[in-house]
Every structure is written in structure tokens, then in C-alpha cells.
Design an enzyme around this catalytic site. Structure first.
Site, PDB file in Angstrom:
ATOM      1  N   HIS A 195       0.847  -1.127   0.007  1.00  0.00           N
ATOM      2  CA  HIS A 195      -0.110   0.029  -0.159  1.00  0.00           C
ATOM      3  C   HIS A 195       0.772   1.172  -0.081  1.00  0.00           C
ATOM      4  O   HIS A 195       0.439   2.283   0.361  1.00  0.00           O
ATOM      5  CB  HIS A 195      -0.953  -0.012   1.236  1.00  0.00           C
ATOM      6  CG  HIS A 195      -2.105  -0.864   1.160  1.00  0.00           C
ATOM      7  ND1 HIS A 195      -2.835  -1.380   2.223  1.00  0.00           N
ATOM      8  CD2 HIS A 195      -2.577  -1.903   0.185  1.00  0.00           C
ATOM      9  CE1 HIS A 195      -3.696  -2.357   1.642  1.00  0.00           C
ATOM     10  NE2 HIS A 195      -3.505  -2.604   0.388  1.00  0.00           N
ATOM     11  N   THR A 202      -4.334  -7.724  11.043  1.00  0.00           N
ATOM     12  CA  THR A 202      -5.316  -7.173   9.994  1.00  0.00           C
ATOM     13  C   THR A 202      -6.567  -7.618   9.745  1.00  0.00           C
ATOM     14  O   THR A 202      -6.920  -8.816  10.441  1.00  0.00           O
ATOM     15  CB  THR A 202      -4.480  -7.451   8.469  1.00  0.00           C
ATOM     16  OG1 THR A 202      -5.579  -6.777   7.595  1.00  0.00           O
ATOM     17  CG2 THR A 202      -4.304  -8.815   8.126  1.00  0.00           C
TER      18      THR A 202
HETATM   19  P1  OAD Z   1      -7.405  -2.415  10.451  1.00  0.00           P
HETATM   20  O1  OAD Z   1      -7.407  -1.209  11.208  1.00  0.00           O
HETATM   21  O2  OAD Z   1      -8.619  -2.641   9.395  1.00  0.00           O
HETATM   22  O3  OAD Z   1      -7.500  -3.699  11.215  1.00  0.00           O
HETATM   23  C1  OAD Z   1      -6.355  -3.836  12.329  1.00  0.00           C
HETATM   24  C2  OAD Z   1      -6.376  -5.260  13.042  1.00  0.00           C
HETATM   25  O4  OAD Z   1      -5.383  -5.295  13.908  1.00  0.00           O
HETATM   26  C3  OAD Z   1      -7.871  -5.336  13.846  1.00  0.00           C
HETATM   27  O5  OAD Z   1      -8.520  -6.793  13.386  1.00  0.00           O
HETATM   28  C4  OAD Z   1      -7.485  -5.493  14.947  1.00  0.00           C
HETATM   29  O6  OAD Z   1      -8.437  -6.210  15.924  1.00  0.00           O
HETATM   30  C5  OAD Z   1      -5.949  -5.877  14.961  1.00  0.00           C
HETATM   31  N1  OAD Z   1      -5.158  -5.334  16.282  1.00  0.00           N
HETATM   32  C6  OAD Z   1      -5.283  -4.207  16.893  1.00  0.00           C
HETATM   33  N2  OAD Z   1      -4.300  -4.159  17.873  1.00  0.00           N
HETATM   34  C7  OAD Z   1      -3.889  -5.287  17.874  1.00  0.00           C
HETATM   35  C8  OAD Z   1      -2.490  -5.818  18.350  1.00  0.00           C
HETATM   36  N3  OAD Z   1      -1.971  -5.293  19.522  1.00  0.00           N
HETATM   37  N4  OAD Z   1      -1.967  -7.051  17.975  1.00  0.00           N
HETATM   38  C9  OAD Z   1      -2.416  -7.665  17.176  1.00  0.00           C
HETATM   39  N5  OAD Z   1      -3.746  -7.239  16.272  1.00  0.00           N
HETATM   40  C10 OAD Z   1      -4.124  -6.102  16.668  1.00  0.00           C
HETATM   41  O7  OAD Z   1      -6.000  -2.418   9.504  1.00  0.00           O
HETATM   42  P2  OAD Z   1      -5.831  -3.098   8.500  1.00  0.00           P
HETATM   43  O8  OAD Z   1      -6.464  -4.392   8.396  1.00  0.00           O
HETATM   44  O9  OAD Z   1      -4.158  -3.042   8.102  1.00  0.00           O
HETATM   45  O10 OAD Z   1      -4.911   1.117   3.603  1.00  0.00           O
HETATM   46  O11 OAD Z   1      -6.203  -2.033   7.077  1.00  0.00           O
HETATM   47  C11 OAD Z   1      -6.047  -2.659   6.029  1.00  0.00           C
HETATM   48  C12 OAD Z   1      -5.992  -1.169   4.919  1.00  0.00           C
HETATM   49  O12 OAD Z   1      -7.260  -0.391   5.313  1.00  0.00           O
HETATM   50  C13 OAD Z   1      -4.655  -0.388   5.522  1.00  0.00           C
HETATM   51  O13 OAD Z   1      -3.376  -0.688   4.833  1.00  0.00           O
HETATM   52  C14 OAD Z   1      -5.150   1.109   4.936  1.00  0.00           C
HETATM   53  C15 OAD Z   1      -6.777   0.956   5.077  1.00  0.00           C
HETATM   54  O14 OAD Z   1      -7.315   1.781   4.288  1.00  0.00           O
HETATM   55  C16 OAD Z   1      -4.304   2.016   2.953  1.00  0.00           C
HETATM   56  O15 OAD Z   1      -3.918   2.995   3.670  1.00  0.00           O
HETATM   57  C17 OAD Z   1      -4.310   1.813   1.237  1.00  0.00           C
END
Ligand code: OAD
Length: 233
Positions: free
Chosen positions: A109, A176
Site C-alpha cells: 500500500h 489485519t
Molecule cells: P485495520 O485497522 O482494519 O485492522 C487492524 C486489525 O489489527 C484489527 O483486526 C485489530 O483487531 C487488530 N489489532 C489491533 N491491535 C492489535 C495488536 N496489538 N495485536 C494484534 N492485532 C491487533 O487495519 P488493516 O487491516 O491493516 O490502506 O487495514 C487494511 C488497509 O485499510 C490499510 O492498509 C489501509 C486501510 O485503508 C491504505 O492505507 C491504502
């Protein structure tokens, strides 16, 4: 020692949460006070370039105040051990995998510390602010934008990632939510090609049912434990 495996690891915002970087879909569904679509689409950049550039300037500046955590360092140890062929793919735009010691990271990304020229397509390392109209060091056009893959744009390195998923023995998804494609579909691609699949996340992700195994808890605990297990095997 067990045979070397091909391992594809996908990380998301959850791996950097314990370093103090906000996830995208936390309580309230806002990213640092903004709806993702207001700062992360080509339309937003065209409609309000000042807002979008300021938003990413602030995210870039905030990198100086954070540090990699035990999960980033554990993945770097796994790569450095050289026991397995490890491809590390991140959806994160921070540089914490690199600062944690990872030797190879695919930022599907994009990256905060890079600028993209909307005119010539050059990628340039970028550490400071980037007001709208900043000139591209490569072609001179006043067309630099954050090197972030906005919604509706094609993620980077998809050919290399899909080739690795097709030959993977193990696919691991860390921190994620499974809400954003194509990354959310990697588990199905890897499984289709015969890989074992493992989720390490604070809570069940949207795609948790697709994984052979899921472990739930903070990445700073789960990831080092999994890496130790793998290296001891
Ligand atoms: P999200 O914010 O959607 O999800 C984060 C995940 O991490 C959630 O399922 C939480 O439960 C988990 N989480 C939180 N704290 C944690 C911890 N300490 N240990 C383990 N897990 C934890 O983020 P992404 O899935 O990365 O795109 O989002 C995907 C994309 O959406 C990003 O790359 C971004 C966004 O739009 C762009 O910027 C292009």
C-alpha cells in the site's frame, strides 16, 4: 532440522498498534479523526489536496515518535535466521519493519517515506513535508503526491506476491482486519495452492474462518512466541 519452508507473512495495522500507531478501523471507525475515504482516495486528493497532503505530512512526522515493537523484531529475526524462505508483505505505510531489522519488505500500500510523481511515476525517498505543487526531483513537474495506494488504485508488487502465495507452504496473517481486498483474499489464494494458513490477531478477523489455525491476542506476545516455535522446530 525440518525442511526449509516458503512462508508468506502479511501484516496490517495491528502489528504497529503496540508501537502507538492508530489502526484504521478502531473504535468510532475514524483514522486519526478522518474517514478513510476523505483522505485515502484519488477523489479526495483532487478535491482537497491541502487536507490530504497535510494529513500524510502529519503521519510522516509522527513516525519520529514511534519505535518498532517485539513483533517487528521477531519477524526480522525469522528472516535473519535464514532457515526459511520468508516473504514479508505489509499493508502498513510506516517503516517499523525496516527499523525493526527486516531485510526485505514489500509495501503493497505504499510508504510514508516515499513520494510519487503523478506526472512521471518516479518514486523518491521523502522525509519532510510535501505541500501540494512540490516539484518532482526526477522530472521537475509540480506533481508530487504521497506514495500511498489510495482506494481504487492498484496495490504494488501484486505479481510477486501472487507468485509467492502460489508456492507458499505457510501463509501467516498478522494484525489485519481482513476488510480490504486484495490482501483480504490472500488466505484463500494460499489455501487454494495448498499452503497451511495461520492468523495472529487481537480478535477474530473478518476472514478468520478461512484459516486452518487462529491465535488471538496482542501481536507483541503472539508473534515472538510463534517465531520461537518455528525456529525451535
Ligand atoms: P485495520 O485497522 O482494519 O485492522 C487492524 C486489525 O489489527 C484489527 O483486526 C485489530 O483487531 C487488530 N489489532 C489491533 N491491535 C492489535 C495488536 N496489538 N495485536 C494484534 N492485532 C491487533 O487495519 P488493516 O487491516 O491493516 O490502506 O487495514 C487494511 C488497509 O485499510 C490499510 O492498509 C489501509 C486501510 O485503508 C491504505 O492505507 C491504502
Amino acid at each position: 532440522m525440518r525442511d526449509s519452508q516458503t512462508i508468506v507473512i502479511l501484516t496490517g495495522a495491528g502489528i504497529s498498534a503496540e508501537s502507538g500507531i492508530a489502526t484504521f478501523r478502531g473504535p468510532g471507525g475514524l483514522w486519526e479523526g478522518h474517514r478513510v475515504e476523505d483522505v485515502c482516495t484519488p477523489e479526495a486528493l483532487a478535491d482537497d489536496p491541502v487536507l490530504v497532503h497535510r494529513f500524510y505530512d502529519a503521519r510522516r512526522a509522527a513516525l519520529a515518535a514511534v519505535a518498532p515493537n517485539a513483533a517487528h523484531r521477531a519477524l526480522a529475526r525469522l528472516q535473519a535466521a535464514d532457515r526459511h524462505d520468508v516473504m514479508l508483505v505489509t499493508q502498513n505505510v510506516d517503516d517499523l519493519h525496516e527499523r525493526g531489522g527486516a531485510a526485505q519488505v514489500l509495501h503493497m500500500h505504499g510508504q510514508l517515506l516515499s513520494a510519487l510523481c503523478a506526472r512521471c511515476g518516479a518514486h523518491t525517498g521523502w522525509a519532510g513535508d510535501m505541500p501540494p505543487g512540490t516539484r518532482c526531483p526526477a522530472c521537475g513537474a509540480p506533481a508530487l503526491r504521497p506514495d500511498i495506494v489510495f482506494f481504487g488504485e492498484m496495490p504494488y508488487s501484486m505479481d510477486a506476491i501472487e507468485a509467492a502465495l502460489a508456492r507458499a507452504d505457510l501463509f501467516v496473517s498478522i494484525g489485519t482486519s481482513g476488510a480490504v481486498y486484495p490482501a483480504a483474499g490472500f488466505v484463500q489464494i494460499a489455501a487454494h495452492h495448498g499452503a497451511r494458513t495461520l492468523e495472529l490477531n487481537l480478535e477474530p478477523s473478518a476472514g478468520t474462518a478461512w484459516f486452518d489455525e487462529a491465535r488471538h491476542g496482542p501481536a507483541g506476545v503472539l508473534v515472538p512466541a510463534w517465531v520461537e516455535e518455528l525456529l525451535a522446530g
